[in-house]
Write a protein that holds these residues in place. Sequence first.
Motif, PDB file in Angstrom:
ATOM      1  N   UNK A   1      -5.043   6.868 -42.190  1.00 42.63           N
ATOM      2  CA  UNK A   1      -5.536   5.525 -41.856  1.00 42.63           C
ATOM      3  C   UNK A   1      -4.536   4.459 -42.288  1.00 42.63           C
ATOM      4  N   UNK A   2      -3.253   4.779 -42.215  1.00 47.39           N
ATOM      5  CA  UNK A   2      -2.243   3.822 -42.634  1.00 47.39           C
ATOM      6  C   UNK A   2      -2.131   2.628 -41.693  1.00 47.39           C
ATOM      7  N   UNK A   3      -1.481   1.576 -42.163  1.00 49.28           N
ATOM      8  CA  UNK A   3      -1.322   0.354 -41.364  1.00 49.28           C
ATOM      9  C   UNK A   3      -0.288   0.525 -40.272  1.00 49.28           C
ATOM     10  N   UNK A   4       0.534   1.589 -40.353  1.00 52.95           N
ATOM     11  CA  UNK A   4       1.535   1.856 -39.324  1.00 52.95           C
ATOM     12  C   UNK A   4       1.299   3.238 -38.720  1.00 52.95           C
ATOM     13  N   UNK A   5       1.570   3.322 -37.415  1.00 53.70           N
ATOM     14  CA  UNK A   5       1.389   4.583 -36.710  1.00 53.70           C
ATOM     15  C   UNK A   5       2.637   4.912 -35.888  1.00 53.70           C
ATOM     16  N   UNK A   6       2.759   6.175 -35.512  1.00 55.06           N
ATOM     17  CA  UNK A   6       3.848   6.580 -34.640  1.00 55.06           C
ATOM     18  C   UNK A   6       3.670   5.892 -33.284  1.00 55.06           C
ATOM     19  N   UNK A   7       4.736   5.318 -32.781  1.00 49.44           N
ATOM     20  CA  UNK A   7       4.659   4.534 -31.544  1.00 49.44           C
ATOM     21  C   UNK A   7       5.817   4.911 -30.628  1.00 49.44           C
ATOM     22  N   UNK A   8       5.533   5.049 -29.336  1.00 48.26           N
ATOM     23  CA  UNK A   8       6.570   5.252 -28.339  1.00 48.26           C
ATOM     24  C   UNK A   8       6.461   4.116 -27.324  1.00 48.26           C
ATOM     25  N   UNK A   9       7.579   3.517 -27.012  1.00 46.01           N
ATOM     26  CA  UNK A   9       7.580   2.408 -26.042  1.00 46.01           C
ATOM     27  C   UNK A   9       8.855   2.489 -25.221  1.00 46.01           C
ATOM     28  N   UNK A  10       8.850   1.805 -24.097  1.00 48.17           N
ATOM     29  CA  UNK A  10      10.040   1.821 -23.254  1.00 48.17           C
ATOM     30  C   UNK A  10       9.821   1.151 -21.915  1.00 48.17           C
ATOM     31  N   UNK A  11      10.790   1.333 -21.020  1.00 49.46           N
ATOM     32  CA  UNK A  11      10.777   0.699 -19.706  1.00 49.46           C
ATOM     33  C   UNK A  11      11.235   1.686 -18.643  1.00 49.46           C
ATOM     34  N   UNK A  12      10.558   1.675 -17.519  1.00 45.36           N
ATOM     35  CA  UNK A  12      10.943   2.490 -16.359  1.00 45.36           C
ATOM     36  C   UNK A  12      11.398   1.547 -15.251  1.00 45.36           C
ATOM     37  N   UNK A  13      12.604   1.782 -14.746  1.00 45.60           N
ATOM     38  CA  UNK A  13      13.106   0.991 -13.624  1.00 45.60           C
ATOM     39  C   UNK A  13      13.401   1.925 -12.461  1.00 45.60           C
ATOM     40  N   UNK A  14      13.139   1.456 -11.258  1.00 42.94           N
ATOM     41  CA  UNK A  14      13.370   2.309 -10.089  1.00 42.94           C
ATOM     42  C   UNK A  14      13.487   1.452  -8.831  1.00 42.94           C
ATOM     43  N   UNK A  15      13.847   2.092  -7.745  1.00 44.47           N
ATOM     44  CA  UNK A  15      13.974   1.427  -6.445  1.00 44.47           C
ATOM     45  C   UNK A  15      12.974   2.069  -5.492  1.00 44.47           C
ATOM     46  N   UNK A  16      12.196   1.230  -4.783  1.00 48.91           N
ATOM     47  CA  UNK A  16      11.218   1.789  -3.861  1.00 48.91           C
ATOM     48  C   UNK A  16      11.793   1.886  -2.445  1.00 48.91           C
ATOM     49  N   UNK A  17      10.999   2.400  -1.512  1.00 50.62           N
ATOM     50  CA  UNK A  17      11.463   2.639  -0.149  1.00 50.62           C
ATOM     51  C   UNK A  17      11.738   1.357   0.616  1.00 50.62           C
TER      52      UNK A  17
ATOM     53  N   UNK B   1      13.295   5.929  -6.074  1.00 52.86           N
ATOM     54  CA  UNK B   1      14.694   6.344  -6.182  1.00 52.86           C
ATOM     55  C   UNK B   1      15.340   5.729  -7.427  1.00 52.86           C
ATOM     56  N   UNK B   2      16.413   6.378  -7.864  1.00 54.13           N
ATOM     57  CA  UNK B   2      17.241   5.847  -8.972  1.00 54.13           C
ATOM     58  C   UNK B   2      16.388   5.494 -10.190  1.00 54.13           C
ATOM     59  N   UNK B   3      15.521   6.403 -10.580  1.00 52.20           N
ATOM     60  CA  UNK B   3      14.622   6.134 -11.709  1.00 52.20           C
ATOM     61  C   UNK B   3      15.385   6.274 -13.023  1.00 52.20           C
ATOM     62  N   UNK B   4      15.267   5.278 -13.870  1.00 53.61           N
ATOM     63  CA  UNK B   4      15.831   5.343 -15.219  1.00 53.61           C
ATOM     64  C   UNK B   4      14.742   4.970 -16.226  1.00 53.61           C
TER      65      UNK B   4
ATOM     66  N   UNK C   1       0.812  -1.211   0.000  1.00 59.03           N
ATOM     67  CA  UNK C   1       0.000   0.000   0.000  1.00 59.03           C
ATOM     68  C   UNK C   1       0.849   1.267   0.000  1.00 59.03           C
ATOM     69  N   UNK C   2       2.045   1.198   0.583  1.00 55.45           N
ATOM     70  CA  UNK C   2       2.855   2.398   0.758  1.00 55.45           C
ATOM     71  C   UNK C   2       3.931   2.591  -0.310  1.00 55.45           C
ATOM     72  N   UNK C   3       4.319   1.538  -1.020  1.00 57.33           N
ATOM     73  CA  UNK C   3       5.449   1.629  -1.932  1.00 57.33           C
ATOM     74  C   UNK C   3       5.151   2.564  -3.106  1.00 57.33           C
ATOM     75  N   UNK C   4       6.199   2.937  -3.808  1.00 60.33           N
ATOM     76  CA  UNK C   4       6.066   3.790  -4.995  1.00 60.33           C
ATOM     77  C   UNK C   4       5.507   2.989  -6.171  1.00 60.33           C
ATOM     78  N   UNK C   5       4.686   3.631  -6.975  1.00 60.39           N
ATOM     79  CA  UNK C   5       4.162   3.056  -8.220  1.00 60.39           C
ATOM     80  C   UNK C   5       4.373   4.088  -9.323  1.00 60.39           C
TER      81      UNK C   5
ATOM     82  N   UNK D   1      15.016  11.084  -8.326  1.00 61.07           N
ATOM     83  CA  UNK D   1      14.007  10.738  -7.321  1.00 61.07           C
ATOM     84  C   UNK D   1      12.685  11.429  -7.642  1.00 61.07           C
ATOM     85  N   UNK D   2      11.577  10.705  -7.412  1.00 61.06           N
ATOM     86  CA  UNK D   2      10.241  11.287  -7.511  1.00 61.06           C
ATOM     87  C   UNK D   2       9.517  11.019  -6.191  1.00 61.06           C
ATOM     88  N   UNK D   3       9.048  12.069  -5.545  1.00 64.61           N
ATOM     89  CA  UNK D   3       8.292  11.918  -4.315  1.00 64.61           C
ATOM     90  C   UNK D   3       6.871  11.471  -4.587  1.00 64.61           C
TER      91      UNK D   3
END
Length: 256
Positions: A206-222, A144-147, A105-109, A176-178
């Motif tokens: 209406x093309x078959x391909x669209x602009x797309x953004x994707x990725x991964x967020x890694x971090x350390x919680x309390x 903490x240590x968000x990349x 309940x308390x950890x970062x999301x 860090x994000x509070x």
Amino acid sequence: MRWSLRRPYAPTDIYQEESQAGEADRKYGRTIVVISVTAAALTGWLIGRNLPALAHLLDHHEGAVVGIATAVVALFTWALWHATMAIDEGARSTLAHLQTSSQQQLRAYICVEINDAEVIGPIPKSNAFELRPRVKNFGQTPAYDITVTFYIDLLPFPSLEESDLTRVDSPLSLGVLGPQQEMTLFVHTPKTKTFTDEEVSAMQGAGAKRLCVYGTIKYRDAFEGSPTTEFCYHITWSADRTKVIWSRNAKHNKAT
């Protein structure tokens, strides 16, 4: 559109299930105690009611009576010890479950917030784009240590395969994000990636391909956990190309 993080499991459900397990242990221990005390009281009552007969029996079978009495005492002692262990185990289990539930309940999301996120482009001459989603901590403790690693590409719409999501830029460190804090990302089309006028027209239509953004967020919680959030969005435009629409991909958004 707003992407709300789907947690791997709900803390309330965890607490209810695990507290039920601890309560079962405690009930079992209490039951054993009640049975043992009741049996001891009943034995005392029977002895009191039949004292003359027991005295006669003791005179003639002292060794056997002592042996039986010793066995009964040992049985009651074992039952009380077992009940005590069950109650103790129930208490320990409940305490551990409360700690787990509290941390959930308390950890970062951390997740990507795309409500009203800007899309700049296509930039004249280069046909490049700049996306401005936000990274937000929806939890109650700091992260903490968000990349963040991400990539912008022209990809099939609406379905994607894992093989489409293999290219990433260098990780971006956010520090860090509070709790409830957010930070805007400025995500640019890679310098090595250019789009033709035909591709831009197709992605905005209406093309078959669209602009797309994707990725991964890694971090350390309390609590020294190492959660990960994966995100993937297609960018589409309204028919008159005046409004940008962020479409969350159903398969490639998940979090731990």
